[in-house]
Design an enzyme around this catalytic site. Structure first.
Site, mmCIF file in Angstrom:
data_model
loop_
_atom_site.group_PDB
_atom_site.id
_atom_site.type_symbol
_atom_site.label_atom_id
_atom_site.label_comp_id
_atom_site.label_asym_id
_atom_site.label_seq_id
_atom_site.Cartn_x
_atom_site.Cartn_y
_atom_site.Cartn_z
ATOM 1 N N HIS A 20 0.834 -1.196 0.000
ATOM 2 C CA HIS A 20 0.000 0.000 0.000
ATOM 3 C C HIS A 20 0.875 1.255 0.000
ATOM 4 O O HIS A 20 1.779 1.386 0.818
ATOM 5 C CB HIS A 20 -0.919 -0.028 1.224
ATOM 6 C CG HIS A 20 -1.938 1.049 1.220
ATOM 7 N ND1 HIS A 20 -2.402 1.615 2.380
ATOM 8 C CD2 HIS A 20 -2.595 1.673 0.213
ATOM 9 C CE1 HIS A 20 -3.300 2.540 2.085
ATOM 10 N NE2 HIS A 20 -3.431 2.591 0.770
ATOM 11 N N ASP A 28 8.137 8.636 -20.296
ATOM 12 C CA ASP A 28 8.490 8.762 -21.707
ATOM 13 C C ASP A 28 9.955 8.366 -21.897
ATOM 14 O O ASP A 28 10.651 8.019 -20.933
ATOM 15 C CB ASP A 28 8.197 10.176 -22.207
ATOM 16 C CG ASP A 28 8.950 11.274 -21.466
ATOM 17 O OD1 ASP A 28 10.068 11.028 -20.956
ATOM 18 O OD2 ASP A 28 8.425 12.397 -21.403
ATOM 19 N N HIS A 106 7.888 19.590 -12.670
ATOM 20 C CA HIS A 106 8.653 18.520 -13.314
ATOM 21 C C HIS A 106 9.920 18.203 -12.515
ATOM 22 O O HIS A 106 10.310 17.036 -12.404
ATOM 23 C CB HIS A 106 9.002 18.911 -14.750
ATOM 24 C CG HIS A 106 9.619 17.807 -15.537
ATOM 25 N ND1 HIS A 106 9.009 16.586 -15.730
ATOM 26 C CD2 HIS A 106 10.814 17.728 -16.185
ATOM 27 C CE1 HIS A 106 9.793 15.811 -16.472
ATOM 28 N NE2 HIS A 106 10.892 16.487 -16.750
ATOM 29 N N TYR A 128 6.472 15.589 -21.234
ATOM 30 C CA TYR A 128 5.858 15.382 -19.920
ATOM 31 C C TYR A 128 4.904 14.186 -19.884
ATOM 32 O O TYR A 128 3.946 14.171 -19.106
ATOM 33 C CB TYR A 128 5.173 16.663 -19.429
ATOM 34 C CG TYR A 128 6.132 17.822 -19.404
ATOM 35 C CD1 TYR A 128 7.089 17.931 -18.399
ATOM 36 C CD2 TYR A 128 6.116 18.788 -20.409
ATOM 37 C CE1 TYR A 128 8.000 18.974 -18.393
ATOM 38 C CE2 TYR A 128 7.022 19.836 -20.415
ATOM 39 C CZ TYR A 128 7.956 19.925 -19.401
ATOM 40 O OH TYR A 128 8.858 20.959 -19.401
ATOM 41 N N ALA A 129 5.168 13.179 -20.682
ATOM 42 C CA ALA A 129 4.350 11.959 -20.688
ATOM 43 C C ALA A 129 4.888 11.021 -19.614
ATOM 44 O O ALA A 129 5.550 10.020 -19.890
ATOM 45 C CB ALA A 129 4.378 11.307 -22.065
ATOM 46 N N ASN A 130 4.607 11.386 -18.365
ATOM 47 C CA ASN A 130 5.114 10.655 -17.205
ATOM 48 C C ASN A 130 4.036 10.620 -16.135
ATOM 49 O O ASN A 130 3.292 11.585 -15.966
ATOM 50 C CB ASN A 130 6.350 11.364 -16.630
ATOM 51 C CG ASN A 130 7.415 11.631 -17.663
ATOM 52 O OD1 ASN A 130 7.957 10.716 -18.252
ATOM 53 N ND2 ASN A 130 7.707 12.910 -17.894
#
EC number: 5.4.99.62
Length: 139
Positions: A20, A28, A106, A128-130
């Site tokens: 948990h 990316d 970021h 920013y594909a994270n």
């Protein structure tokens, strides 16, 4: 906590060990990955596999209670951001819980990756594909 079957043994192993609030990053192709964090590199070439595709497969097996995104995705990749929020909404409905979405800079995001159980690198080449996925419980 594991929910299904993933063919990639590294991803399956990481998910099965989650407790948990443990975290897993899907990123990316450009996100720096700390040398102290387990790296699962799926990137074959630009765009393969895509970020959303990897998030979809990981969340089929992982119970998610929260997600962390970089604030910059809103301005620099709004289409992916909206698609990702839709994917999270569908996941909430499937899991029957609310998934809290938080935003950090970021720079803060990159620091948080060091605390994750693993970073799964996609072939995505858009900004920013994270996402940091926080594990929930299935009970």
């Amino acid at each position: 906590m594991k929910k299904g079957t993933v063919l990639h043994s590294g991803i399956s192993s990481v998910i099965s060990r989650l407790g948990h609030t443990d975290t897993v990053v899907v990123c990316d192709a450009g996100l720096p990955i700390p040398s102290t964090t387990e790296r699962i590199d799926l990137a074959l070439t630009q765009g393969v596999p895509g970020f959303l595709q990897v998030v979809d497969v990981v969340t089929q097996e992982m119970q998610v209670e929260a997600a962390i995104l970089a604030e910059e995705i809103k301005q620099h990749n709004p289409q992916l951001h909206e698609t990702l929020l839709g994917q999270i909404e569908r996941l909430q409905q499937h899991q029957g819980n609310t998934i809290t979405v938080r935003y950090v800079s970021h720079e803060q995001f990159k620091l948080k990756t060091a605390d994750s159980q693993a970073v799964i690198r996609s072939g995505e080449c858009s900004p920013y594909a994270n996402i940091i996925l926080c594990a929930g419980v299935t009970f």
